[in-house]
Design an enzyme around this catalytic site. Structure first.
Site, mmCIF file in Angstrom:
data_model
loop_
_atom_site.group_PDB
_atom_site.id
_atom_site.type_symbol
_atom_site.label_atom_id
_atom_site.label_comp_id
_atom_site.label_asym_id
_atom_site.label_seq_id
_atom_site.Cartn_x
_atom_site.Cartn_y
_atom_site.Cartn_z
ATOM 1 N N HIS A 119 0.794 -1.170 0.276
ATOM 2 C CA HIS A 119 -0.092 0.144 0.003
ATOM 3 C C HIS A 119 0.774 1.318 -0.085
ATOM 4 O O HIS A 119 0.285 2.366 0.413
ATOM 5 C CB HIS A 119 -0.847 -0.057 1.165
ATOM 6 C CG HIS A 119 -1.999 -1.178 1.039
ATOM 7 N ND1 HIS A 119 -2.949 -1.642 2.199
ATOM 8 C CD2 HIS A 119 -2.495 -1.903 -0.057
ATOM 9 C CE1 HIS A 119 -3.619 -2.399 1.829
ATOM 10 N NE2 HIS A 119 -3.215 -2.761 0.430
ATOM 11 N N SER A 189 -7.155 -7.283 9.666
ATOM 12 C CA SER A 189 -8.472 -7.904 9.762
ATOM 13 C C SER A 189 -8.959 -8.574 8.512
ATOM 14 O O SER A 189 -10.001 -9.245 8.744
ATOM 15 C CB SER A 189 -9.461 -6.484 9.505
ATOM 16 O OG SER A 189 -9.059 -5.592 8.593
HETATM 17 P P1 NAD Z 1 -7.220 -2.807 10.012
HETATM 18 O O1 NAD Z 1 -7.032 -1.538 10.803
HETATM 19 O O2 NAD Z 1 -8.318 -3.192 9.350
HETATM 20 O O3 NAD Z 1 -7.216 -3.827 11.161
HETATM 21 C C1 NAD Z 1 -6.155 -4.013 12.175
HETATM 22 C C2 NAD Z 1 -6.256 -5.708 12.800
HETATM 23 O O4 NAD Z 1 -5.134 -5.602 13.696
HETATM 24 C C3 NAD Z 1 -7.419 -6.064 13.262
HETATM 25 O O5 NAD Z 1 -7.774 -7.053 12.957
HETATM 26 C C4 NAD Z 1 -6.902 -6.001 15.082
HETATM 27 O O6 NAD Z 1 -7.866 -6.943 15.729
HETATM 28 C C5 NAD Z 1 -5.432 -6.166 14.818
HETATM 29 N N1 NAD Z 1 -5.000 -5.619 16.016
HETATM 30 C C6 NAD Z 1 -5.048 -4.704 16.769
HETATM 31 N N2 NAD Z 1 -3.959 -4.281 17.493
HETATM 32 C C7 NAD Z 1 -3.075 -5.617 17.441
HETATM 33 C C8 NAD Z 1 -1.918 -6.011 18.065
HETATM 34 N N3 NAD Z 1 -1.568 -5.325 19.113
HETATM 35 N N4 NAD Z 1 -1.380 -7.132 17.779
HETATM 36 C C9 NAD Z 1 -2.002 -8.044 17.010
HETATM 37 N N5 NAD Z 1 -3.201 -7.522 16.037
HETATM 38 C C10 NAD Z 1 -3.727 -6.366 16.476
HETATM 39 O O7 NAD Z 1 -5.870 -2.913 9.417
HETATM 40 P P2 NAD Z 1 -5.459 -3.587 8.080
HETATM 41 O O8 NAD Z 1 -5.952 -4.952 8.154
HETATM 42 O O9 NAD Z 1 -4.132 -3.674 8.065
HETATM 43 O O10 NAD Z 1 -6.059 -3.272 6.781
HETATM 44 C C11 NAD Z 1 -6.417 -1.976 6.686
HETATM 45 C C12 NAD Z 1 -5.531 -0.826 5.980
HETATM 46 O O11 NAD Z 1 -5.097 0.140 6.842
HETATM 47 C C13 NAD Z 1 -4.116 -1.485 5.219
HETATM 48 O O12 NAD Z 1 -4.607 -1.115 3.819
HETATM 49 C C14 NAD Z 1 -3.224 -0.266 5.800
HETATM 50 O O13 NAD Z 1 -2.442 0.098 4.664
HETATM 51 C C15 NAD Z 1 -3.873 0.603 6.331
HETATM 52 N N6 NAD Z 1 -3.327 1.108 7.813
HETATM 53 C C16 NAD Z 1 -1.906 1.259 7.942
HETATM 54 C C17 NAD Z 1 -1.530 1.801 9.126
HETATM 55 C C18 NAD Z 1 -0.059 1.829 9.195
HETATM 56 O O14 NAD Z 1 0.873 1.952 8.400
HETATM 57 N N7 NAD Z 1 0.424 1.477 10.667
HETATM 58 C C19 NAD Z 1 -2.366 2.041 10.031
HETATM 59 C C20 NAD Z 1 -3.796 2.068 9.756
HETATM 60 C C21 NAD Z 1 -4.173 1.389 8.633
#
Ligand code: NAD
Length: 253
Positions: A119, A189
């Protein structure tokens, strides 16, 4: 109390081809908000208002303010023990690919090398006119929205909703998923496609599938092992147990 089955440990010890998919959850412990879940970013902002080409065309300054907010937040944070454990795993495997959906750059800062970013990258900018792309690690950009030398607007080099994934990264991810013996899905997720299809590709091709998440997901029912817990706790524990098993094997041989 996190428990890891002997089956999962054995797969980890014997697999020479490993692929790992990470999502926002791996960075949660570092302090980066996830999109979904209790502290999800989308509770305060609607994605369609911010992370789409249409939103950028409508109000580039608003979109950039949001990205600037995220850059400033993430610049103060550090990789956590989960990111570091994946660096350790990479060193152990002959064939390894870290496939991340994250744009925060924390895997790079932890030291991961064999990696594709599905992404994009929050720390890179791309011109909407001449398409030049470059890194800019300043947390605060002096002008919002920033402009390219050619005069057109710069945008974050990330994949917005409705945009295709970078084709080379996607091809490498698909190939790694189809070839690996062990696929580990961490903190995602499992509902953002096409990334969410990678564990299925791996599973169909015969890989053992481990999921690490704080809760069950859309993927859990096909996983061979679901390890419930924080990535920053579970992943270092996996590595520690693997090292302990190796020491034991050495001592008894
Ligand atoms: P999501 O936000 O949809 O899901 C996050 C997942 O992480 C959930 O299933 C949740 O239960 C789990 N989770 C939360 N805390 C956790 C922990 N401490 N340990 C393990 N699991 C944990 O995120 P996604 O599935 O990555 O998809 C959404 C989109 O969001 C992606 O395309 C991504 O690019 C983007 N995104 C990126 C960032 C980043 O770069 N850090 C942050 C937010 C969203």
């Amino acid at each position: 109390m996190v428990s890891i089955s002997s089956g999962a440990l054995e797969r980890l010890a014997t697999a020479s081809r490993i692929a790992v998919l990470t999502g926002a959850g791996i960075s949660a412990e570092s302090g980066v908000p996830t999109f979904r879940g209790a502290e999800g970013l989308w509770r305060k902002f609607r994605p369609e208002e911010l992370a789409t080409p249409e939103a950028f065309a409508r109000d580039p300054r608003l979109v950039w303010e949001w990205y600037q907010w995220r850059r400033q937040l993430i610049a103060r944070l550090s990789p956590n023990a989960g990111h570091l454990a994946l660096v350790e795993l990479e060193k152990r495997a002959d064939e390894f690919l870290l496939i991340t959906q994250n744009v925060d750059g924390l895997h790079d800062r932890a030291g991961s090398k064999r990696m594709v970013k599905l992404h994009g990258d929050l720390w890179r900018l791309r011109c909407t006119g001449c398409s030049i792309e470059f890194e800019d690690r300043r947390a605060a950009l002096p002008e919002l929205p920033p402009r390219c030398r050619c005069g057109r607007l710069l945008r974050p080099a990330v994949v917005w909703f409705g945009e295709p994934l970078p084709s080379e990264a996607w091809e490498r991810a698909l190939e790694a998923a189809a070839r690996c013996q062990l696929f580990i899905s961490v903190g995602t997720s499992g509902i953002v496609y096409p990334a969410a299809s990678l564990p299925l590709v791996a599973k169909r091709a015969g890989a053992y599938l481990i999921e690490v998440n704080v809760e069950s997901t859309a993927l859990s029912h096909i996983a061979d092992e679901v390890i419930l817990g924080c990535a920053a706790v579970v992943l270092p524990k996996l590595i520690a147990e693997l090292s302990a098993a190796e020491r034991q094997n050495l001592a008894s041989s």
